[in-house]
Design a protein around this motif. Structure first.
Motif, PDB file in Angstrom:
ATOM      1  N   ILE A   1       0.846  -1.189   0.000  1.00 16.73           N
ATOM      2  CA  ILE A   1       0.000   0.000   0.000  1.00 16.73           C
ATOM      3  C   ILE A   1       0.884   1.242   0.000  1.00 16.73           C
ATOM      4  CG2 ILE A   1      -0.166   0.186   2.515  1.00 16.73           C
ATOM      5  CD1 ILE A   1      -3.113   1.006   2.126  1.00 16.73           C
ATOM      6  N   ASP A   2       0.382   2.298  -0.610  1.00 16.69           N
ATOM      7  CA  ASP A   2       1.090   3.575  -0.586  1.00 16.69           C
ATOM      8  C   ASP A   2       0.800   4.299   0.728  1.00 16.69           C
ATOM      9  OD1 ASP A   2       2.546   5.709  -2.392  1.00 16.69           O
ATOM     10  OD2 ASP A   2       0.905   6.779  -1.386  1.00 16.69           O
ATOM     11  N   ALA A   3       1.728   5.077   1.206  1.00 19.64           N
ATOM     12  CA  ALA A   3       1.593   5.752   2.498  1.00 19.64           C
ATOM     13  C   ALA A   3       0.355   6.648   2.540  1.00 19.64           C
ATOM     14  CB  ALA A   3       2.851   6.564   2.800  1.00 19.64           C
ATOM     15  N   LYS A   4       0.107   7.386   1.479  1.00 16.24           N
ATOM     16  CA  LYS A   4      -1.050   8.285   1.474  1.00 16.24           C
ATOM     17  C   LYS A   4      -2.362   7.512   1.562  1.00 16.24           C
ATOM     18  CE  LYS A   4       0.844  12.383  -0.770  1.00 16.24           C
ATOM     19  NZ  LYS A   4       0.669  13.364  -1.879  1.00 16.24           N
ATOM     20  N   ALA A   5      -2.415   6.356   0.925  1.00 14.31           N
ATOM     21  CA  ALA A   5      -3.621   5.525   1.006  1.00 14.31           C
ATOM     22  C   ALA A   5      -3.780   4.959   2.414  1.00 14.31           C
ATOM     23  CB  ALA A   5      -3.532   4.405  -0.017  1.00 14.31           C
TER      24      ALA A   5
ATOM     25  N   ALA B   1     -10.022   1.334  12.880  1.00 15.30           N
ATOM     26  CA  ALA B   1     -10.667   0.049  13.195  1.00 15.30           C
ATOM     27  C   ALA B   1     -10.546  -0.929  12.029  1.00 15.30           C
ATOM     28  CB  ALA B   1     -12.129   0.281  13.551  1.00 15.30           C
ATOM     29  N   LYS B   2     -10.709  -0.389  10.812  1.00 21.07           N
ATOM     30  CA  LYS B   2     -10.596  -1.233   9.628  1.00 21.07           C
ATOM     31  C   LYS B   2      -9.173  -1.774   9.488  1.00 21.07           C
ATOM     32  CE  LYS B   2     -11.671  -1.303   4.688  1.00 21.07           C
ATOM     33  NZ  LYS B   2     -12.155  -0.517   3.529  1.00 21.07           N
ATOM     34  N   LYS B   3      -8.198  -0.941   9.784  1.00 16.72           N
ATOM     35  CA  LYS B   3      -6.803  -1.379   9.738  1.00 16.72           C
ATOM     36  C   LYS B   3      -6.584  -2.535  10.710  1.00 16.72           C
ATOM     37  CE  LYS B   3      -4.904   3.176   8.575  1.00 16.72           C
ATOM     38  NZ  LYS B   3      -4.227   4.383   9.124  1.00 16.72           N
ATOM     39  N   LYS B   4      -7.145  -2.392  11.887  1.00 17.60           N
ATOM     40  CA  LYS B   4      -6.938  -3.418  12.909  1.00 17.60           C
ATOM     41  C   LYS B   4      -7.561  -4.742  12.492  1.00 17.60           C
ATOM     42  CE  LYS B   4      -7.162  -4.016  17.900  1.00 17.60           C
ATOM     43  NZ  LYS B   4      -7.550  -3.402  19.195  1.00 17.60           N
ATOM     44  N   ARG B   5      -8.692  -4.697  11.805  1.00 15.42           N
ATOM     45  CA  ARG B   5      -9.349  -5.919  11.356  1.00 15.42           C
ATOM     46  C   ARG B   5      -8.609  -6.560  10.177  1.00 15.42           C
ATOM     47  NH1 ARG B   5     -13.981  -2.665  11.854  1.00 15.42           N
ATOM     48  NH2 ARG B   5     -14.073  -2.490   9.572  1.00 15.42           N
ATOM     49  N   ALA B   6      -8.174  -5.719   9.272  1.00 14.39           N
ATOM     50  CA  ALA B   6      -7.584  -6.230   8.035  1.00 14.39           C
ATOM     51  C   ALA B   6      -6.133  -6.675   8.215  1.00 14.39           C
ATOM     52  CB  ALA B   6      -7.668  -5.166   6.956  1.00 14.39           C
ATOM     53  N   LEU B   7      -5.404  -5.921   9.024  1.00 15.53           N
ATOM     54  CA  LEU B   7      -3.969  -6.198   9.164  1.00 15.53           C
ATOM     55  C   LEU B   7      -3.722  -7.169  10.317  1.00 15.53           C
ATOM     56  CD1 LEU B   7      -2.657  -2.566   8.628  1.00 15.53           C
ATOM     57  CD2 LEU B   7      -2.824  -4.415   6.957  1.00 15.53           C
ATOM     58  N   ARG B   8      -3.902  -8.444  10.034  1.00 14.24           N
ATOM     59  CA  ARG B   8      -3.686  -9.485  11.044  1.00 14.24           C
ATOM     60  C   ARG B   8      -2.972 -10.671  10.394  1.00 14.24           C
ATOM     61  NH1 ARG B   8      -5.987 -10.370  15.949  1.00 14.24           N
ATOM     62  NH2 ARG B   8      -7.443  -8.616  15.619  1.00 14.24           N
ATOM     63  N   ASN B   9      -1.933 -11.131  11.067  1.00 16.51           N
ATOM     64  CA  ASN B   9      -1.157 -12.281  10.584  1.00 16.51           C
ATOM     65  C   ASN B   9      -0.722 -12.101   9.127  1.00 16.51           C
ATOM     66  OD1 ASN B   9      -1.493 -13.624  13.072  1.00 16.51           O
ATOM     67  ND2 ASN B   9      -3.480 -14.448  12.409  1.00 16.51           N
ATOM     68  N   CYS B  10      -0.055 -11.002   8.900  1.00 12.99           N
ATOM     69  CA  CYS B  10       0.430 -10.701   7.551  1.00 12.99           C
ATOM     70  C   CYS B  10       1.598  -9.725   7.627  1.00 12.99           C
ATOM     71  CB  CYS B  10      -0.688 -10.120   6.687  1.00 12.99           C
ATOM     72  SG  CYS B  10      -1.223  -8.482   7.228  1.00 12.99           S
ATOM     73  N   SER B  11       2.194  -9.488   6.480  1.00  9.41           N
ATOM     74  CA  SER B  11       3.234  -8.452   6.341  1.00  9.41           C
ATOM     75  C   SER B  11       2.678  -7.367   5.428  1.00  9.41           C
ATOM     76  CB  SER B  11       4.514  -9.034   5.736  1.00  9.41           C
ATOM     77  OG  SER B  11       5.036 -10.067   6.546  1.00  9.41           O
TER      78      SER B  11
ATOM     79  N   ALA C   1       7.072   5.600   2.557  1.00 10.32           N
ATOM     80  CA  ALA C   1       6.719   5.631   3.988  1.00 10.32           C
ATOM     81  C   ALA C   1       6.979   6.986   4.631  1.00 10.32           C
ATOM     82  CB  ALA C   1       7.491   4.538   4.725  1.00 10.32           C
ATOM     83  N   ASP C   2       7.841   7.782   4.033  1.00 10.03           N
ATOM     84  CA  ASP C   2       8.130   9.109   4.600  1.00 10.03           C
ATOM     85  C   ASP C   2       6.900  10.018   4.567  1.00 10.03           C
ATOM     86  OD1 ASP C   2       8.709  11.005   1.874  1.00 10.03           O
ATOM     87  OD2 ASP C   2       9.033   8.843   1.663  1.00 10.03           O
ATOM     88  N   LEU C   3       5.845   9.636   3.795  1.00  9.22           N
ATOM     89  CA  LEU C   3       4.625  10.437   3.695  1.00  9.22           C
ATOM     90  C   LEU C   3       3.563  10.049   4.733  1.00  9.22           C
ATOM     91  CD1 LEU C   3       4.245  10.599  -0.198  1.00  9.22           C
ATOM     92  CD2 LEU C   3       5.312  12.273   1.340  1.00  9.22           C
ATOM     93  N   LEU C   4       3.880   9.116   5.613  1.00 14.69           N
ATOM     94  CA  LEU C   4       2.935   8.756   6.679  1.00 14.69           C
ATOM     95  C   LEU C   4       2.702   9.941   7.607  1.00 14.69           C
ATOM     96  CD1 LEU C   4       4.372   5.223   7.574  1.00 14.69           C
ATOM     97  CD2 LEU C   4       2.140   5.674   6.496  1.00 14.69           C
ATOM     98  N   ASP C   5       1.445  10.176   7.967  1.00 14.09           N
ATOM     99  CA  ASP C   5       1.172  11.294   8.877  1.00 14.09           C
ATOM    100  C   ASP C   5       1.313  10.831  10.334  1.00 14.09           C
ATOM    101  OD1 ASP C   5      -1.161   9.892   9.539  1.00 14.09           O
ATOM    102  OD2 ASP C   5      -2.399  11.057   8.144  1.00 14.09           O
TER     103      ASP C   5
ATOM    104  N   VAL D   1       6.995  -3.207   6.518  1.00 12.57           N
ATOM    105  CA  VAL D   1       8.190  -2.902   5.723  1.00 12.57           C
ATOM    106  C   VAL D   1       8.042  -1.493   5.183  1.00 12.57           C
ATOM    107  CG1 VAL D   1       9.637  -3.523   3.753  1.00 12.57           C
ATOM    108  CG2 VAL D   1       8.467  -5.318   5.054  1.00 12.57           C
ATOM    109  N   PHE D   2       8.907  -0.579   5.647  1.00 15.63           N
ATOM    110  CA  PHE D   2       8.905   0.805   5.140  1.00 15.63           C
ATOM    111  C   PHE D   2       9.834   0.860   3.929  1.00 15.63           C
ATOM    112  CE2 PHE D   2       7.782   3.379   9.223  1.00 15.63           C
ATOM    113  CZ  PHE D   2       6.536   2.777   9.235  1.00 15.63           C
ATOM    114  N   GLN D   3       9.331   1.483   2.853  1.00 13.89           N
ATOM    115  CA  GLN D   3      10.158   1.706   1.676  1.00 13.89           C
ATOM    116  C   GLN D   3      10.157   3.184   1.309  1.00 13.89           C
ATOM    117  OE1 GLN D   3       8.820  -1.015  -1.503  1.00 13.89           O
ATOM    118  NE2 GLN D   3      10.660  -2.214  -1.113  1.00 13.89           N
ATOM    119  N   GLY D   4      11.294   3.658   0.732  1.00 15.73           N
ATOM    120  CA  GLY D   4      11.360   5.042   0.304  1.00 15.73           C
ATOM    121  C   GLY D   4      12.782   5.501   0.067  1.00 15.73           C
ATOM    122  N   ASN D   5      12.907   6.757  -0.325  1.00 16.82           N
ATOM    123  CA  ASN D   5      14.211   7.371  -0.529  1.00 16.82           C
ATOM    124  C   ASN D   5      14.943   7.474   0.813  1.00 16.82           C
ATOM    125  OD1 ASN D   5      15.801  10.182  -0.426  1.00 16.82           O
ATOM    126  ND2 ASN D   5      15.963   9.313  -2.489  1.00 16.82           N
TER     127      ASN D   5
END
Length: 267
Positions: free
Chosen positions: A187-191, A198-208, A214-218, A239-243
């Motif tokens: 996923i892109d940082a802005k997305a 809450a949706k993140k907590k449900r979706a992001l389980r047992n995965c990478s 990643a530098d654009l994360l608020d 996994v953070f990716q970026g310049n």
């Protein structure tokens, strides 16, 4: 009578004179012989001195030659000749150099993992091979609390290629049982910033999850990532990716990220 006496004395005088002359002659001969002997002795002394000088010169030359030979021997001891025997001995005693290919083979030797198929063309680069080995060894040996990764680049390289490299690392970690889940999201940082917590907590389980740019994360997203990582039941690896410069700035603004991201890779 006086006349007779005179006549008788004459022979005596003559004899005395002759004897005297003979004595003088003998003395002259003795003197000449003595002078000759002295000249001979002087000549002999001169010859002996010249011979002695020549002998000394010869001895000096011999000594110098012996010293030169000794010095040559000493040099030969310090710097042995490059004979075939010495060269062969030097080659045979030299320790073989271990390459990253050798070390990777050793690392995966006891494991039924086809790492060459996992990493593919990334193994063509020496720097990539070194970092792959170092990352896997660090995770194996250090027993770190969190296996989250940071993968940076120094230029605007192909995003898809960077994602493929990240997926290869995650697959190897799964095969090595360093992580217990095989699912990988991207996923892109802005997305990511826009997704409900809450949706993140449900979706992001047992995965990478690979987060590009990643530098654009608020700030809110950084807090959410921290909470998800701390919650062991969530089973999430980021996994953070970026310049590189941009990621360095992100960590400077949010130093708490250093607590959760220990493994760094620079492509």
């Amino acid at each position: 009578l006086e006349e007779n006496e005179t006549l008788e004395e004459k022979p005596l005088i003559v004899d005395k004179l002759q004897a005297r002359e003979h004595e003088v002659e003998e003395n002259v001969l003795l003197v000449e012989e003595k002078e000759m002997n002295e000249d001979s002795l002087i000549a002999k002394d001169i010859d002996e001195e010249e011979e002695e000088l020549e002998t000394k010169e010869v001895e000096l030359k011999v000594n110098q030659i012996e010293k030169d030979e000794l010095g040559k021997d000493e040099l030969e001891e310090v710097i042995p000749k490059d004979t075939d025997e010495n060269v062969n001995e030097s080659i045979s005693t030299k320790k073989p150099t271990r390459t990253y290919d050798d070390l990777l083979e050793d690392f995966f030797a006891s494991k039924d993992i086809k790492y060459k198929e996992i990493f593919g063309e990334y193994l063509n680069d020496k720097g990539n091979k070194r970092q792959i080995l170092e990352v896997l060894q660090e995770i194996k040996n250090n027993d770190i609390a969190y296996n989250n990764l940071v993968i940076t680049t120094s230029d605007e390289s192909d995003k898809e290629d960077n994602v493929s490299f990240a997926k290869a690392i995650l697959k190897a970690m799964y095969k090595l049982e360093y992580i217990m889940y095989s699912k990988v999201g991207v996923i892109d940082a802005k997305a990511f910033n826009k997704i409900d917590s809450a949706k993140k907590k449900r979706a992001l389980r047992n995965c990478s999850l690979i987060i590009e740019r990643a530098d654009l994360l608020d700030n809110n997203a950084i807090d959410e990532i921290e909470n998800l990582v701390i919650n062991k039941d969530q089973g999430i690896l980021f996994v953070f990716q970026g310049n590189k410069n941009d990621i360095d700035k992100l960590f400077k603004e949010h130093p708490q990220l250093y607590l959760y991201f220990h493994v760094m890779i620079s492509l």
